[in-house]
Design a protein around this motif. Sequence first.
Motif, PDB file in Angstrom:
ATOM      1  N   GLY A 218       0.815  -1.212   0.000  1.00  0.00           N
ATOM      2  CA  GLY A 218       0.000   0.000   0.000  1.00  0.00           C
ATOM      3  C   GLY A 218       0.848   1.260   0.000  1.00  0.00           C
ATOM      4  N   LEU A 219       1.937   1.243   0.773  1.00  0.00           N
ATOM      5  CA  LEU A 219       2.831   2.408   0.794  1.00  0.00           C
ATOM      6  C   LEU A 219       3.525   2.597  -0.552  1.00  0.00           C
ATOM      7  CD1 LEU A 219       4.354   1.967   4.354  1.00  0.00           C
ATOM      8  CD2 LEU A 219       2.663   3.662   3.609  1.00  0.00           C
ATOM      9  N   ILE A 220       3.913   1.503  -1.182  1.00  0.00           N
ATOM     10  CA  ILE A 220       4.555   1.592  -2.499  1.00  0.00           C
ATOM     11  C   ILE A 220       3.575   2.162  -3.520  1.00  0.00           C
ATOM     12  CG2 ILE A 220       5.465   0.197  -4.407  1.00  0.00           C
ATOM     13  CD1 ILE A 220       6.729  -1.607  -2.234  1.00  0.00           C
ATOM     14  N   ILE A 221       2.323   1.739  -3.460  1.00  0.00           N
ATOM     15  CA  ILE A 221       1.318   2.273  -4.385  1.00  0.00           C
ATOM     16  C   ILE A 221       1.134   3.773  -4.165  1.00  0.00           C
ATOM     17  CG2 ILE A 221      -1.164   2.257  -4.897  1.00  0.00           C
ATOM     18  CD1 ILE A 221      -1.029  -0.793  -4.544  1.00  0.00           C
ATOM     19  N   ALA A 222       1.139   4.198  -2.907  1.00  0.00           N
ATOM     20  CA  ALA A 222       1.007   5.628  -2.619  1.00  0.00           C
ATOM     21  C   ALA A 222       2.162   6.422  -3.221  1.00  0.00           C
ATOM     22  CB  ALA A 222       0.938   5.845  -1.110  1.00  0.00           C
TER      23      ALA A 222
ATOM     24  N   VAL B 202       1.734   6.577  -7.094  1.00  0.00           N
ATOM     25  CA  VAL B 202       0.710   7.539  -7.498  1.00  0.00           C
ATOM     26  C   VAL B 202       1.196   8.971  -7.282  1.00  0.00           C
ATOM     27  CG1 VAL B 202      -1.607   8.384  -6.974  1.00  0.00           C
ATOM     28  CG2 VAL B 202      -1.202   5.946  -7.190  1.00  0.00           C
ATOM     29  N   LYS B 203       1.983   9.192  -6.225  1.00  0.00           N
ATOM     30  CA  LYS B 203       2.473  10.544  -5.957  1.00  0.00           C
ATOM     31  C   LYS B 203       3.495  10.993  -6.999  1.00  0.00           C
ATOM     32  CE  LYS B 203       4.642  13.470  -2.524  1.00  0.00           C
ATOM     33  NZ  LYS B 203       5.152  13.609  -1.185  1.00  0.00           N
ATOM     34  N   TYR B 204       4.440  10.120  -7.343  1.00  0.00           N
ATOM     35  CA  TYR B 204       5.532  10.533  -8.225  1.00  0.00           C
ATOM     36  C   TYR B 204       5.323  10.153  -9.683  1.00  0.00           C
ATOM     37  CZ  TYR B 204       7.966  11.769  -4.011  1.00  0.00           C
ATOM     38  OH  TYR B 204       8.303  12.355  -2.815  1.00  0.00           O
ATOM     39  N   ALA B 205       4.412   9.276  -9.970  1.00  0.00           N
ATOM     40  CA  ALA B 205       4.085   8.945 -11.361  1.00  0.00           C
ATOM     41  C   ALA B 205       2.658   9.431 -11.598  1.00  0.00           C
ATOM     42  CB  ALA B 205       4.213   7.439 -11.589  1.00  0.00           C
ATOM     43  N   ASP B 206       1.929   8.734 -12.411  1.00  0.00           N
ATOM     44  CA  ASP B 206       0.531   9.096 -12.596  1.00  0.00           C
ATOM     45  C   ASP B 206      -0.323   7.850 -12.489  1.00  0.00           C
ATOM     46  OD1 ASP B 206       1.212   7.881 -14.940  1.00  0.00           O
ATOM     47  OD2 ASP B 206       0.655   9.525 -16.257  1.00  0.00           O
ATOM     48  N   ASN B 207      -1.611   8.045 -12.555  1.00  0.00           N
ATOM     49  CA  ASN B 207      -2.540   6.937 -12.374  1.00  0.00           C
ATOM     50  C   ASN B 207      -2.423   5.906 -13.490  1.00  0.00           C
ATOM     51  OD1 ASN B 207      -4.137   6.269 -10.283  1.00  0.00           O
ATOM     52  ND2 ASN B 207      -5.940   7.360 -10.990  1.00  0.00           N
ATOM     53  N   ILE B 208      -2.062   6.342 -14.687  1.00  0.00           N
ATOM     54  CA  ILE B 208      -1.901   5.416 -15.803  1.00  0.00           C
ATOM     55  C   ILE B 208      -0.747   4.462 -15.516  1.00  0.00           C
ATOM     56  CG2 ILE B 208      -1.345   5.243 -18.253  1.00  0.00           C
ATOM     57  CD1 ILE B 208      -2.778   7.934 -18.616  1.00  0.00           C
ATOM     58  N   MET B 209       0.347   5.006 -14.989  1.00  0.00           N
ATOM     59  CA  MET B 209       1.489   4.141 -14.656  1.00  0.00           C
ATOM     60  C   MET B 209       1.119   3.141 -13.567  1.00  0.00           C
ATOM     61  SD  MET B 209       3.909   4.728 -16.681  1.00  0.00           S
ATOM     62  CE  MET B 209       5.285   3.943 -15.885  1.00  0.00           C
ATOM     63  N   LYS B 210       0.307   3.558 -12.608  1.00  0.00           N
ATOM     64  CA  LYS B 210      -0.149   2.632 -11.568  1.00  0.00           C
ATOM     65  C   LYS B 210      -0.955   1.502 -12.186  1.00  0.00           C
ATOM     66  CE  LYS B 210      -3.345   2.206  -7.758  1.00  0.00           C
ATOM     67  NZ  LYS B 210      -4.449   1.568  -8.420  1.00  0.00           N
ATOM     68  N   GLY B 211      -1.815   1.842 -13.132  1.00  0.00           N
ATOM     69  CA  GLY B 211      -2.593   0.807 -13.822  1.00  0.00           C
ATOM     70  C   GLY B 211      -1.720  -0.154 -14.597  1.00  0.00           C
ATOM     71  N   PHE B 212      -0.703   0.388 -15.275  1.00  0.00           N
ATOM     72  CA  PHE B 212       0.235  -0.470 -15.992  1.00  0.00           C
ATOM     73  C   PHE B 212       1.015  -1.360 -15.032  1.00  0.00           C
ATOM     74  CE2 PHE B 212       0.503   2.684 -19.721  1.00  0.00           C
ATOM     75  CZ  PHE B 212      -0.481   1.998 -20.404  1.00  0.00           C
ATOM     76  N   ALA B 213       1.454  -0.795 -13.922  1.00  0.00           N
ATOM     77  CA  ALA B 213       2.210  -1.586 -12.947  1.00  0.00           C
ATOM     78  C   ALA B 213       1.350  -2.715 -12.383  1.00  0.00           C
ATOM     79  CB  ALA B 213       2.712  -0.689 -11.825  1.00  0.00           C
ATOM     80  N   THR B 214       0.095  -2.419 -12.105  1.00  0.00           N
ATOM     81  CA  THR B 214      -0.809  -3.456 -11.606  1.00  0.00           C
ATOM     82  C   THR B 214      -1.013  -4.544 -12.652  1.00  0.00           C
ATOM     83  OG1 THR B 214      -1.938  -1.801 -10.262  1.00  0.00           O
ATOM     84  CG2 THR B 214      -3.105  -3.865 -10.648  1.00  0.00           C
ATOM     85  N   SER B 215      -1.181  -4.148 -13.900  1.00  0.00           N
ATOM     86  CA  SER B 215      -1.384  -5.122 -14.973  1.00  0.00           C
ATOM     87  C   SER B 215      -0.167  -6.007 -15.169  1.00  0.00           C
ATOM     88  CB  SER B 215      -1.717  -4.399 -16.279  1.00  0.00           C
ATOM     89  OG  SER B 215      -2.849  -3.598 -16.119  1.00  0.00           O
ATOM     90  N   ILE B 216       1.004  -5.398 -15.162  1.00  0.00           N
ATOM     91  CA  ILE B 216       2.242  -6.183 -15.314  1.00  0.00           C
ATOM     92  C   ILE B 216       2.414  -7.122 -14.123  1.00  0.00           C
ATOM     93  CG2 ILE B 216       4.764  -5.987 -15.402  1.00  0.00           C
ATOM     94  CD1 ILE B 216       3.426  -5.309 -18.036  1.00  0.00           C
ATOM     95  N   ALA B 217       2.053  -6.665 -12.925  1.00  0.00           N
ATOM     96  CA  ALA B 217       2.152  -7.525 -11.743  1.00  0.00           C
ATOM     97  C   ALA B 217       1.215  -8.731 -11.862  1.00  0.00           C
ATOM     98  CB  ALA B 217       1.837  -6.729 -10.482  1.00  0.00           C
TER      99      ALA B 217
END
Length: 105
Positions: free
Chosen positions: A31-35, A38-53
Amino acid sequence: MNDREAVLADGFFQGYSSLVWLTLTVNSCGGLIIAVVVKYADNIMKGFATSIAIIASTVFSGLIFGTGVGPIFVPGALLVIGSVIIYGKEDMRERKRKQILDSKA
């Protein structure tokens, strides 16, 4: 309501094993890593990271446990990987453009 006496006597964390604490710690760190993402990248990158995971965990699950994937998973995974590559190329193109404009100024 059945465990009220046990919780009052021994506390809420009674019966927590080391595996439970490890799971809580890993999820908290996630959860801290996701925070931070989201703070230093953008929401699209979070979505990509989740998909790759999800893709990576499916591949490792297949290798470790011998589970298979459905016929829809492979094209979906290829679309995700392709979109990550395209998004990365666009970002690199924008950075190069910005460097060129900065060097001319």
